[in-house]
Motif scaffolding. Structure first.
Motif, mmCIF file in Angstrom:
data_model
loop_
_atom_site.group_PDB
_atom_site.id
_atom_site.type_symbol
_atom_site.label_atom_id
_atom_site.label_comp_id
_atom_site.label_asym_id
_atom_site.label_seq_id
_atom_site.Cartn_x
_atom_site.Cartn_y
_atom_site.Cartn_z
ATOM 1 N N ALA A 45 86.815 -33.325 -4.843
ATOM 2 C CA ALA A 45 87.875 -32.496 -5.415
ATOM 3 C C ALA A 45 87.521 -32.186 -6.859
ATOM 4 O O ALA A 45 86.778 -32.935 -7.511
ATOM 5 C CB ALA A 45 89.232 -33.185 -5.331
ATOM 6 N N ILE A 46 88.056 -31.064 -7.352
ATOM 7 C CA ILE A 46 87.799 -30.640 -8.742
ATOM 8 C C ILE A 46 89.133 -30.288 -9.388
ATOM 9 O O ILE A 46 89.988 -29.646 -8.764
ATOM 10 C CB ILE A 46 86.854 -29.419 -8.786
ATOM 11 N N TYR A 47 89.288 -30.713 -10.626
ATOM 12 C CA TYR A 47 90.473 -30.322 -11.404
ATOM 13 C C TYR A 47 90.008 -29.569 -12.641
ATOM 14 O O TYR A 47 89.224 -30.091 -13.449
ATOM 15 C CB TYR A 47 91.283 -31.549 -11.824
ATOM 16 N N LEU A 48 90.462 -28.326 -12.794
ATOM 17 C CA LEU A 48 90.098 -27.498 -13.944
ATOM 18 C C LEU A 48 91.198 -27.582 -14.994
ATOM 19 O O LEU A 48 92.344 -27.220 -14.739
ATOM 20 C CB LEU A 48 89.906 -26.045 -13.513
ATOM 21 N N ASN A 81 102.141 -26.884 -7.627
ATOM 22 C CA ASN A 81 101.518 -28.118 -7.137
ATOM 23 C C ASN A 81 100.096 -28.275 -7.658
ATOM 24 O O ASN A 81 99.371 -29.170 -7.222
ATOM 25 C CB ASN A 81 101.528 -28.144 -5.608
ATOM 26 N N THR A 82 99.688 -27.385 -8.565
ATOM 27 C CA THR A 82 98.378 -27.349 -9.247
ATOM 28 C C THR A 82 97.232 -26.936 -8.323
ATOM 29 O O THR A 82 96.089 -26.845 -8.784
ATOM 30 C CB THR A 82 98.028 -28.697 -9.937
ATOM 31 N N SER A 118 94.147 -26.952 -10.665
ATOM 32 C CA SER A 118 94.111 -26.586 -12.085
ATOM 33 C C SER A 118 95.493 -26.728 -12.697
ATOM 34 O O SER A 118 96.512 -26.580 -12.005
ATOM 35 C CB SER A 118 93.603 -25.145 -12.258
ATOM 36 N N GLY A 119 95.540 -27.027 -13.983
ATOM 37 C CA GLY A 119 96.825 -27.159 -14.657
ATOM 38 C C GLY A 119 96.660 -27.244 -16.158
ATOM 39 O O GLY A 119 95.546 -27.276 -16.696
ATOM 40 N N THR A 155 100.905 -34.518 -12.208
ATOM 41 C CA THR A 155 101.193 -33.836 -10.944
ATOM 42 C C THR A 155 99.913 -33.618 -10.151
ATOM 43 O O THR A 155 99.872 -33.851 -8.927
ATOM 44 C CB THR A 155 101.874 -32.485 -11.220
ATOM 45 N N ALA A 156 98.865 -33.172 -10.833
ATOM 46 C CA ALA A 156 97.591 -32.914 -10.158
ATOM 47 C C ALA A 156 97.023 -34.189 -9.551
ATOM 48 O O ALA A 156 96.517 -34.174 -8.423
ATOM 49 C CB ALA A 156 96.602 -32.305 -11.144
ATOM 50 N N ALA A 157 97.110 -35.293 -10.257
ATOM 51 C CA ALA A 157 96.566 -36.559 -9.752
ATOM 52 C C ALA A 157 97.242 -36.948 -8.442
ATOM 53 O O ALA A 157 96.579 -37.335 -7.464
ATOM 54 C CB ALA A 157 96.736 -37.654 -10.796
ATOM 55 N N ALA A 158 98.580 -36.839 -8.404
ATOM 56 C CA ALA A 158 99.309 -37.193 -7.185
ATOM 57 C C ALA A 158 98.936 -36.267 -6.029
ATOM 58 O O ALA A 158 98.736 -36.730 -4.889
ATOM 59 C CB ALA A 158 100.812 -37.135 -7.447
ATOM 60 N N ASN A 159 98.793 -34.985 -6.323
ATOM 61 C CA ASN A 159 98.506 -34.027 -5.257
ATOM 62 C C ASN A 159 97.052 -34.091 -4.787
ATOM 63 O O ASN A 159 96.771 -33.874 -3.602
ATOM 64 C CB ASN A 159 98.849 -32.612 -5.718
ATOM 65 N N ILE A 160 96.134 -34.379 -5.686
ATOM 66 C CA ILE A 160 94.735 -34.559 -5.279
ATOM 67 C C ILE A 160 94.614 -35.796 -4.389
ATOM 68 O O ILE A 160 93.936 -35.788 -3.352
ATOM 69 C CB ILE A 160 93.816 -34.670 -6.516
#
Length: 607
Positions: A310-313, A490-491, A501-502, A521-526
């Motif tokens: 997974a990637i978070y921007l 939900n990012t 992303s968020g 929020t992103a951490a929980a959804n990832i």
């Protein structure tokens, strides 16, 4: 016999004025932790009290609207009441004789439209919607930190446990103790009694009293790898929580140091490096791997999608907006982003003996204004096209700048920048304005019938907002609109699968606590998207409420160093509370998690 006598307020009038002030304070804190249907009903009653009663729409219509809202609130409403209520308000709006009835009906109608889910829940289930948070400070904090919990711990001197409670929801207790805009305080119910609890000040005392506190133990490894692009508050928050959940997180940042705008956008007199570094070091101790001086282009991004689950921007908003006026490309015209970034890297411009003009009215403009003074400027002037009361900067920031002998010139719009023979800034020309009709909550500035004003200056700093540099990601197929990355609440980015992303790159430049909210929020959804449902245990027992301070008691504000001294250096301005002050301020907390609305509507069990 005297013809007249001097009138003084009677005891009744004094009593009504006191009651009115209490009502105003109550209205100010009603935005969070209160049933929205109840708020609409109370507002209708308040408007009715101001009506002269001459026209039927006001006298009878508003009373009927309030009555219907009160029935809906307690669960006695019918589905047919909703349409009847809306029709009634529309009728009042167009038929009332004066603006009181018309504006009141319009405000209530718009509110009802916005809270329709909650109204339907009251009608069908007799209660508020499931997301209702009955504790104002918790509801008002974007990260939903357990504020009554850590205040109760601070009162008992359990500072390390208080830091642990903060970190359940926010991995930046030290940074937020200094620079959070504390929206929690605006909705604190203590405002109804006297003034809000100094929540941020208590956090500062807790952080300094606790010293270094080890982060929680990570859960067993899941074998999953997540890449976080951007090491600001949003990215590091995501990394922190995912690492605690047992995933391996790598953070990539194009700058030499982590922190994002906390390091490259906030001056050190507000947030010294040692406070920020303490938070970042605690995050890294969980096992997060940081890779700095690492810029991501479309090719590297494509490879990253293959290597990570997974990637978070969270690339922030580090580009500058342009002024759009003649002369903005002249020598010695700087952007706020460039100035504060240079300060973050330790490259201080020399403004000694110079005249500096800043354009803007937000916190960044105040940061640039006060920074220019500390860099030795002879004169610093901040020009803003609206009124001071319309500034988005915190009032204490504006007051602090003025105390440090900076000049603030409201109702002045920049027209052009004049240059000398060498192409360097010579003057900023501004046009006086007057406040016009309201637009999105503030009067829009209108050109005044006055001549232009020329401000002699050597530098002009544009602090009119930041832009998002998402070009490389757009080329790699990430959907964007005017630079903003398109992600949902939900990012998650559209149908991209495992790209999220968020923060500022999605919502535009905002506050640190908003970025933390996005990261959390992103951490929980990832974690959920990877097939897990980890929950970080809250293993600190919160003390039961004891005897608090019930009567009116003054708020403890954090003292600041003398303006004449502090304006010449970058040492931290604010000073800490003493133990005596901390204990008293903690005692002012009403413990809404156990008392009042908190007890009635869920209290500590609601989140």
């Amino acid at each position: 016999m005297s013809r007249q006598q001097i009138l003084r307020d009677s005891s009744m009038e004094i009593s009504m004025k006191d009651l009115h002030q209490i009502g105003i304070r109550g209205s100010n804190v009603a935005a969070a932790g209160n049933c929205p249907v109840s708020q609409c009903a109370a507002y209708a009653r308040q408007c009715l009290a101001q009506s002269c009663g001459k026209c039927v729409p006001c006298r009878i219509g508003l009373a009927r609207a309030a009555e219907m809202l009160e029935r809906i609130e307690v669960g006695d409403g019918q589905e047919s009441d909703i349409k009847e209520l809306k029709d009634l308000l529309e009728s009042i709006k167009i038929s009332a004789d004066c603006a009181i009835g018309s504006a009141s009906a319009e405000a209530i109608f718009n509110s009802i439209e916005a809270i329709m889910d909650d109204i339907e829940s009251h009608v069908k289930k007799g209660k508020c919607i499931a997301s209702f948070k009955p504790i104002p400070c918790v509801a008002g904090c974007p990260a939903h930190v357990d504020i009554p919990g850590y205040i109760a711990l601070a009162k008992e001197g359990r500072y390390e446990d208080a830091v642990r409670v903060i970190r359940y929801d926010n991995p930046f207790p030290a940074a937020c103790a200094l620079v959070c805009e504390h929206p929690c305080e605006h909705v604190c119910r203590r405002n109804i009694v006297d003034a809000s609890v100094n929540i941020r000040g208590i956090k500062r005392a807790v952080v300094e009293g606790a010293g270094e506190v080890a982060p929680p133990e990570c859960m067993p490894s899941t074998g999953k790898k997540i890449a976080v692009v951007g090491g600001g508050p949003s990215g590091l928050t995501t990394a922190y929580f995912l690492q605690l959940m047992g995933h391996q997180v790598d953070v990539f940042d194009k700058r030499s140091q982590l922190g994002g705008m906390m390091r490259y956008g906030i001056p050190r007199y507000r947030l010294p490096n040692e406070y920020l570094d303490a938070d970042i070091n605690a995050i890294l101790k969980t096992g997060v791997v940081a890779k700095t001086d690492y810029a991501i282009d479309s090719e590297k991004f494509a490879k990253m999608k293959e290597e990570y689950d997974a990637i978070y921007l969270s690339i922030g908003a580090h580009a500058a907006n342009t002024l759009g006026i003649e002369g903005e490309n002249a020598e010695n015209v700087l952007s706020a982003v460039a100035l504060l970034r240079a300060m973050g890297d330790g490259n201080r411009p020399d403004f000694k003996g110079k005249k500096v003009a800043i354009i803007g009215g937000g916190n960044v403009a105040m940061d640039c204004t006060r920074t220019a003074m500390r860099l030795g400027a002879e004169k610093v002037t901040c020009v803003y096209r609206r009124r001071i009361s319309d500034m988005t900067a915190l009032p204490e920031e504006v007051e602090g700048a003025i105390a440090e002998t900076c000049e603030v010139m409201p109702m002045m719009a920049p027209v052009r920048i004049e240059t000398d023979e060498e192409g360097k800034v010579k003057a900023l020309v501004v046009q006086p304005q007057i406040p016009g009709a309201y637009d999105r909550g503030r009067p829009k500035p209108v050109k005044a019938d006055k001549p232009e004003v020329t401000l002699e200056c050597d530098y002009v700093i544009a602090a009119i907002g930041q832009a998002i540099d998402s070009g490389d990601f757009a080329q790699a197929g990430v959907p964007t609109n005017r630079g903003k990355i398109l992600a949902g609440f939900n990012t998650l980015i559209g149908d991209s699968g495992m790209i999220f992303s968020g923060g500022d790159c999605v919502d535009g430049p905002a506050t640190i606590i908003r970025a933390i909210e996005a990261g959390k929020t992103a951490a929980a959804n990832i974690d959920e998207a990877l097939g897990f449902h980890h929950e970080i245990a809250r293993d600190v027992e919160i003390p039961a409420p004891g005897v608090g301070i019930l009567g009116k008691t003054g708020r403890i504000d954090l003292p600041e160093r003398e303006a004449a001294e502090r304006k010449s250096d970058f040492t931290l301005i604010e000073q800490n509370m003493t133990c005596q002050e901390l204990k008293q301020e903690c005692g002012r907390c009403l413990r809404c998690d156990h008392h009042g609305m908190g007890a009635v509507k869920g209290g500590r069990t609601s989140w």
